[in-house]
Scaffold this active site. Structure first.
Site, short mmCIF file in Angstrom:
data_model
loop_
_atom_site.label_atom_id
_atom_site.label_comp_id
_atom_site.label_asym_id
_atom_site.label_seq_id
_atom_site.Cartn_x
_atom_site.Cartn_y
_atom_site.Cartn_z
N LYS A 1 -23.66 43.98 11.25
CA LYS A 1 -24.94 43.95 10.56
C LYS A 1 -25.37 45.37 10.21
O LYS A 1 -25.70 45.65 9.07
CB LYS A 1 -26.02 43.27 11.42
CG LYS A 1 -25.62 41.90 11.95
CD LYS A 1 -25.66 40.81 10.88
CE LYS A 1 -24.84 39.59 11.24
NZ LYS A 1 -25.34 38.78 12.33
N ASP B 1 -30.08 40.45 22.42
CA ASP B 1 -29.17 40.47 21.28
C ASP B 1 -29.83 41.32 20.20
O ASP B 1 -30.86 40.93 19.64
CB ASP B 1 -28.95 39.02 20.79
CG ASP B 1 -28.12 38.93 19.51
OD1 ASP B 1 -27.73 39.98 18.96
OD2 ASP B 1 -27.86 37.80 19.07
N TRP C 1 -29.93 32.00 16.36
CA TRP C 1 -29.03 32.75 17.23
C TRP C 1 -29.46 32.64 18.69
O TRP C 1 -28.62 32.50 19.59
CB TRP C 1 -28.91 34.21 16.80
CG TRP C 1 -28.29 34.33 15.43
CD1 TRP C 1 -28.86 34.90 14.33
CD2 TRP C 1 -26.98 33.89 15.02
NE1 TRP C 1 -28.00 34.82 13.26
CE2 TRP C 1 -26.85 34.21 13.66
CE3 TRP C 1 -25.93 33.25 15.68
CZ2 TRP C 1 -25.68 33.92 12.93
CZ3 TRP C 1 -24.77 32.95 14.96
CH2 TRP C 1 -24.65 33.29 13.60
C1 LIG Z 1 -24.91 37.59 13.03
C2 LIG Z 1 -25.60 37.39 14.33
C3 LIG Z 1 -24.95 36.79 15.41
C4 LIG Z 1 -23.54 36.21 15.32
O1 LIG Z 1 -22.64 37.23 15.21
P1 LIG Z 1 -21.04 36.95 15.22
O2 LIG Z 1 -20.51 38.32 15.40
O3 LIG Z 1 -20.72 36.34 13.91
O4 LIG Z 1 -20.75 36.06 16.35
C5 LIG Z 1 -25.63 36.70 16.61
N1 LIG Z 1 -26.88 37.18 16.73
C6 LIG Z 1 -27.54 37.75 15.70
C7 LIG Z 1 -28.91 38.28 15.90
C8 LIG Z 1 -26.90 37.88 14.47
O5 LIG Z 1 -27.57 38.45 13.46
#
Ligand SMILES: *Cc1c(COP(=O)(O)O)cnc(C)c1O
Length: 360
Positions: free
Chosen positions: A195, A171, A101
């Protein structure tokens, strides 16, 4: 009705109380005669829903008044572009690569300016967090970017990087609201909610007000400017209304549980059960350096791909779903987000013990 123990990395388990309450309100939201899905996002009723959601999130995280909370769409992945488009005033940014990511965010930023990968744990399959105490931060860097909890690899920053005065962008998709945070240490915190908070389709951005300006990269679409959404209170266009409503319910659930301090204690207790078992097991082992282990995503393997597959399939038959590791790493991964009850982890561990005895 039989609910399974769902160890999915995302979309992931949500609190049963929240789902039940949403089900009860499905046809008639509190006397409105319609579902939240069917109502105008400009209605008084929805205004209350989004305002309460923001207020509860502010209370949970202790978000200071000089930070805006934005409810956006496009997932976490859209932020990979929005962040450089809005924050790269000097055209330079430093990225710490701790997994897929972070790498994707870095690659996206390269489209917009001089993004630099200043540290990485790729040398050991992202199984650790690099030492970030004295990194070669660029003097002109507009921000330093991290992925705080690495969903696929199961690592988590236990101390934030020394950014040498630069803005930190994080993030937190897979550790959102799993423990208390000091918001003032960041310029921007964001995460997709699927998540640990709610249904896919909402991304929450918490951004310091002075970073929201008109000074963005040329041709940045209106929809991709933070200012557009900040000025309109996340109601510039139709927001992901139903998703925001569910997030709001999860915020209230978290408050009832005692907030983020209580959540952290619960998450630590839960993760310890699994990690202690892995550390003592003769069959399974964890793949992450101990001091960098995530409380949310726990990858483990037997070292034998056939046995891993057998475990995943027998676990599924026993009611433990989505334990297969990410397609890029194999093995197993148990995601044990806020809404995973401790019994789920206890029962999984007991099942692993049985499997070990039968297959050693
Ligand atoms: C799942 C995830 C993403 C991507 O998320 P989307 O909403 O599918 O774009 C980005 N960063 C992390 C840490 C993730 O776990």
């Amino acid at each position: 009705m039989a609910r399974v123990y769902n160890f999915s990395a995302g979309p992931a388990v949500l609190p049963e109380e929240v789902l039940k309450e949403a089900a009860e309100e499905m046809l008639d939201y509190r006397g409105c005669g319609m579902s939240v899905m069917e109502m105008s996002h400009r209605s008084k009723v929805f205004e209350t829903i989004i305002q309460e959601a923001e207020a509860d999130l502010r209370e949970l995280m202790g978000i200071p008044d000089n930070y805006k909370v934005l409810f956006l769409q496009g997932g976490a992945s859209q932020q990979f572009a929005m962040i450089p488009m809005n924050l790269m005033k000097n055209g330079v940014a430093d990225y710490i690569i701790t997994g897929q990511w972070a790498k994707k965010a870095y690659q996206e930023a390269c489209l917009y300016g001089n993004a630099k990968a200043i540290a990485s744990s790729a040398d050991k399959t992202f199984s650790y967090i690099p030492d970030c105490s004295d990194l070669p931060i660029d003097e002109d860097a507009d921000y330093v970017y991290i992925c705080e909890n690495n969903t696929i690899y199961g690592t988590k920053y236990k101390t934030l990087p020394n950014t040498k005065g630069k803005i930190l962008v994080s993030d937190v998709s897979s550790c959102f609201l799993s423990e208390p945070v000091d918001v003032t240490r960041y310029g921007l915190i964001y995460g997709g909610v699927q998540k640990n908070i709610g249904p896919a389709g909402v991304v929450i951005v918490i951004i310091r007000e002075d970073l929201i300006t008109e000074d963005v990269l040329p041709q940045t679409p209106t929809m991709l400017r933070y200012k557009t959404h900040a000025d309109a209170g996340s109601l510039y266009n139709t927001p992901p209304a139903y998703g925001i409503y569910i997030c709001g319910k999860v915020f209230k659930w978290l408050k009832k549980k005692g907030g983020l301090t209580a959540m952290k204690e619960y998450n630590e207790k839960k993760a310890k059960i699994l990690y202690d078992f892995l550390d003592g097991s003769k069959l399974f082992y964890g793949t992450v350096r101990k001091e960098d282990r995530s409380l949310m995503n726990v990858p483990f393997v037997t070292g034998n791909a056939d046995l891993d597959a057998k475990f995943v399939s027998e676990a599924k038959a026993a009611g433990f779903e989505n334990l297969k590791g990410h397609r890029s790493v194999g093995g197993m991964r148990a995601s044990i987000y806020n809404a995973m009850p401790i019994e789920g982890v206890e029962k999984l561990t007991a099942f692993m013990k049985q499997f070990e005895a039968a297959n050693l």
